[in-house]
Design an enzyme around this catalytic site. Sequence first.
Site, mmCIF file in Angstrom:
data_model
loop_
_atom_site.group_PDB
_atom_site.id
_atom_site.type_symbol
_atom_site.label_atom_id
_atom_site.label_comp_id
_atom_site.label_asym_id
_atom_site.label_seq_id
_atom_site.Cartn_x
_atom_site.Cartn_y
_atom_site.Cartn_z
ATOM 1 C CB THR A 31 -0.955 0.029 1.199
ATOM 2 O OG1 THR A 31 -0.197 -0.098 2.415
ATOM 3 C CG2 THR A 31 -1.979 -1.101 1.108
ATOM 4 C CG ASP A 262 2.091 -2.928 -4.944
ATOM 5 O OD1 ASP A 262 1.014 -3.543 -4.821
ATOM 6 O OD2 ASP A 262 3.153 -3.291 -4.407
#
Length: 307
Positions: A31, A262
């Site tokens: 994240t 990501d």
Amino acid sequence: MGGKFLSIGECMVELSQAGDGLLRRGFAGDTFNTAWYARACLPADWSVDYFTVLGDDPMSDEMLAMMEKAGIGISHIRRIPGKTPGLYLITLKDGERTFSYWRDTAAAKKLAADADHLRTAIEAADLIYFSGITLGILASEAVDTLLSELRRAKASGKIVAFDPNIRPRLWPVGEEGKEAMLKTIEAGARAATLVLPSFDDEKAHFGDVDIAATIARYHVLGVPTVVVKDGPGGVTLSFDRKVEHVAAVEAKAAVDTTSAGDSFNGGFLSRLLTGETPAKAATHGAAVAATVIGHHGALIDPGLLPR
């Protein structure tokens, strides 16, 4: 007009081989990687903040300094005395990467311990991003706290984006562990308005026979928007039940696939937030990912990214 992007999860200390028995230190985490690329791709009138928990050790100090230097907000990051960040080691053998983790006592496992602090951060954001790894590092009560706040955000009309990022090693072994993992991933999806799964993961763990099955399953869970990543097979988007395919962007040379998904997420979400069509946003995300896998490491210089 800009807004606020909030990413919730764990940033870890990364150790990689530097030759002659030496190790190179960096910082990364799924994240956080997405926050890094969102910050690189969003205009200045958008803020990007990271939400986690760190310790009071020198490594936590250096991690925070790195985030600030990258323009990522740290005001929501709590610190716990005596705690430290998690750590992982990358080992290369015959060109293949393997990972060893030390995160059982990482400070980030306490990221949902202060529910009021969590709510304040989420209420201030326009988009909230989290992942299956975020859920996987938390105790079940903490998962409940986080998902409760995310469901509130979804009900209030905020964008809640979720990458299932399924990692079985974060869950107990055996059938009970697998069942808990899949149920938690589904609960995460129910709290989201937009899900960004990788088809390889969905096929391996949910048994989806094709991308259409993945899209259908997430729609049944109440997710309005599904964006399925399929590596070189491109991206399939389902917005308002309208399905559209976007081709992958070929990398000049794939030297390190770390952070491919990501970085796609960061590039895609940045363009979606600034008004691009879903297809154009996905094309940009694919171009960002193709650039990233052409370089070593999870985080590359933002100056190298396509504009």
